[in-house]
Design a protein around this motif. Sequence first.
Motif, PDB file in Angstrom:
ATOM      1  N   GLN A 178      32.909  69.683  34.708  1.00  0.00           N
ATOM      2  CA  GLN A 178      31.974  68.674  34.240  1.00  0.00           C
ATOM      3  C   GLN A 178      32.657  67.308  34.302  1.00  0.00           C
ATOM      4  N   PRO A 179      31.960  66.299  34.785  1.00  0.00           N
ATOM      5  CA  PRO A 179      32.561  64.964  34.821  1.00  0.00           C
ATOM      6  C   PRO A 179      32.700  64.394  33.413  1.00  0.00           C
ATOM      7  N   ALA A 180      33.744  63.617  33.206  1.00  0.00           N
ATOM      8  CA  ALA A 180      33.959  62.952  31.925  1.00  0.00           C
ATOM      9  C   ALA A 180      33.134  61.674  31.883  1.00  0.00           C
ATOM     10  N   VAL A 181      32.616  61.358  30.712  1.00  0.00           N
ATOM     11  CA  VAL A 181      31.871  60.114  30.524  1.00  0.00           C
ATOM     12  C   VAL A 181      32.486  59.357  29.357  1.00  0.00           C
ATOM     13  N   ASP A 182      32.258  58.048  29.339  1.00  0.00           N
ATOM     14  CA  ASP A 182      32.703  57.234  28.216  1.00  0.00           C
ATOM     15  C   ASP A 182      31.960  57.662  26.958  1.00  0.00           C
TER      16      ASP A 182
ATOM     17  N   GLY B 187      28.261  68.234  26.568  1.00  0.00           N
ATOM     18  CA  GLY B 187      26.830  68.088  26.332  1.00  0.00           C
ATOM     19  C   GLY B 187      26.032  68.456  27.557  1.00  0.00           C
ATOM     20  N   LYS B 188      24.934  69.182  27.326  1.00  0.00           N
ATOM     21  CA  LYS B 188      23.996  69.507  28.401  1.00  0.00           C
ATOM     22  C   LYS B 188      22.775  68.633  28.196  1.00  0.00           C
ATOM     23  N   LEU B 189      22.438  67.879  29.223  1.00  0.00           N
ATOM     24  CA  LEU B 189      21.315  66.962  29.137  1.00  0.00           C
ATOM     25  C   LEU B 189      19.997  67.663  29.428  1.00  0.00           C
ATOM     26  N   LYS B 190      18.921  67.087  28.927  1.00  0.00           N
ATOM     27  CA  LYS B 190      17.589  67.626  29.196  1.00  0.00           C
ATOM     28  C   LYS B 190      17.192  67.406  30.652  1.00  0.00           C
ATOM     29  N   ALA B 191      17.693  66.331  31.248  1.00  0.00           N
ATOM     30  CA  ALA B 191      17.425  66.009  32.658  1.00  0.00           C
ATOM     31  C   ALA B 191      18.682  65.360  33.230  1.00  0.00           C
ATOM     32  N   PRO B 192      18.915  65.494  34.531  1.00  0.00           N
ATOM     33  CA  PRO B 192      20.111  64.899  35.134  1.00  0.00           C
ATOM     34  C   PRO B 192      20.175  63.386  34.937  1.00  0.00           C
ATOM     35  N   GLU B 193      21.379  62.886  34.740  1.00  0.00           N
ATOM     36  CA  GLU B 193      21.652  61.450  34.606  1.00  0.00           C
ATOM     37  C   GLU B 193      22.779  61.091  35.571  1.00  0.00           C
ATOM     38  N   THR B 194      22.828  59.831  35.964  1.00  0.00           N
ATOM     39  CA  THR B 194      23.916  59.335  36.802  1.00  0.00           C
ATOM     40  C   THR B 194      24.871  58.534  35.931  1.00  0.00           C
ATOM     41  N   VAL B 195      26.164  58.791  36.098  1.00  0.00           N
ATOM     42  CA  VAL B 195      27.178  58.072  35.326  1.00  0.00           C
ATOM     43  C   VAL B 195      27.826  57.017  36.212  1.00  0.00           C
ATOM     44  N   PRO B 196      28.496  56.034  35.587  1.00  0.00           N
ATOM     45  CA  PRO B 196      29.226  55.061  36.402  1.00  0.00           C
ATOM     46  C   PRO B 196      30.159  55.792  37.370  1.00  0.00           C
ATOM     47  N   GLY B 197      30.133  55.419  38.599  1.00  0.00           N
ATOM     48  CA  GLY B 197      30.885  56.117  39.635  1.00  0.00           C
ATOM     49  C   GLY B 197      29.953  56.901  40.540  1.00  0.00           C
ATOM     50  N   GLY B 198      28.682  57.008  40.145  1.00  0.00           N
ATOM     51  CA  GLY B 198      27.683  57.602  41.003  1.00  0.00           C
ATOM     52  C   GLY B 198      27.486  59.100  40.905  1.00  0.00           C
ATOM     53  N   ARG B 199      28.215  59.783  40.046  1.00  0.00           N
ATOM     54  CA  ARG B 199      28.053  61.232  39.944  1.00  0.00           C
ATOM     55  C   ARG B 199      26.840  61.558  39.084  1.00  0.00           C
ATOM     56  N   ARG B 200      26.029  62.489  39.542  1.00  0.00           N
ATOM     57  CA  ARG B 200      24.789  62.857  38.847  1.00  0.00           C
ATOM     58  C   ARG B 200      24.873  64.313  38.423  1.00  0.00           C
ATOM     59  N   GLY B 201      24.419  64.592  37.217  1.00  0.00           N
ATOM     60  CA  GLY B 201      24.434  65.970  36.751  1.00  0.00           C
ATOM     61  C   GLY B 201      23.801  66.128  35.395  1.00  0.00           C
ATOM     62  N   GLU B 202      23.844  67.375  34.896  1.00  0.00           N
ATOM     63  CA  GLU B 202      23.250  67.696  33.603  1.00  0.00           C
ATOM     64  C   GLU B 202      24.284  68.004  32.532  1.00  0.00           C
TER      65      GLU B 202
ATOM     66  N   GLY C 155      25.110  57.158  23.548  1.00  0.00           N
ATOM     67  CA  GLY C 155      23.808  56.571  23.882  1.00  0.00           C
ATOM     68  C   GLY C 155      22.790  57.629  24.272  1.00  0.00           C
ATOM     69  N   TRP C 156      23.239  58.634  25.032  1.00  0.00           N
ATOM     70  CA  TRP C 156      22.331  59.737  25.386  1.00  0.00           C
ATOM     71  C   TRP C 156      21.889  60.504  24.144  1.00  0.00           C
ATOM     72  N   VAL C 157      22.811  60.699  23.199  1.00  0.00           N
ATOM     73  CA  VAL C 157      22.458  61.392  21.948  1.00  0.00           C
ATOM     74  C   VAL C 157      21.427  60.579  21.176  1.00  0.00           C
ATOM     75  N   GLU C 158      21.662  59.264  21.037  1.00  0.00           N
ATOM     76  CA  GLU C 158      20.732  58.401  20.310  1.00  0.00           C
ATOM     77  C   GLU C 158      19.341  58.379  20.939  1.00  0.00           C
ATOM     78  N   LYS C 159      19.283  58.482  22.268  1.00  0.00           N
ATOM     79  CA  LYS C 159      18.004  58.451  22.984  1.00  0.00           C
ATOM     80  C   LYS C 159      17.389  59.835  23.143  1.00  0.00           C
ATOM     81  N   ALA C 160      17.979  60.842  22.481  1.00  0.00           N
ATOM     82  CA  ALA C 160      17.487  62.232  22.505  1.00  0.00           C
ATOM     83  C   ALA C 160      17.452  62.804  23.924  1.00  0.00           C
ATOM     84  N   LYS C 161      18.422  62.435  24.758  1.00  0.00           N
ATOM     85  CA  LYS C 161      18.503  62.964  26.115  1.00  0.00           C
ATOM     86  C   LYS C 161      19.387  64.208  26.196  1.00  0.00           C
ATOM     87  N   VAL C 162      20.060  64.535  25.101  1.00  0.00           N
ATOM     88  CA  VAL C 162      20.995  65.659  25.085  1.00  0.00           C
ATOM     89  C   VAL C 162      20.305  66.876  24.489  1.00  0.00           C
TER      90      VAL C 162
END
Length: 81
Positions: free
Chosen positions: A27-31, A56-71, A37-44
């Motif tokens: 899993q890619p690391a995120v800041d 964390g497993k997201l409800k839908a894929p997101e892109t992180v800085p660096g361009g990697r996309r995943g859940e 922010g994803w937790v606050e926006k109920a995306k997790v």
Amino acid sequence: SWRMLIPLLVISAAMWFWRSSTEDSKQPAVDYSVFFGWVEKAKVEVVTLEGERLTGKLKAPETVPGGRRGEVYRRDLIGHK
């Protein structure tokens, strides 16, 4: 002799390939701010804490800085209070 180099090169190439393929599956690391922010926006959907690692497993894929996309993303908590 040069015949001894061939098995060494084959083993080295196999180890490099194995390592690069297993690193991509992690899993890619995120800041922390992005993850929070994803937790606050109920995306997790699910959060797991194992030792010093938050995953964390997201409800839908997101892109992180660096361009990697995943859940599924991780955040190491070492050094954070």
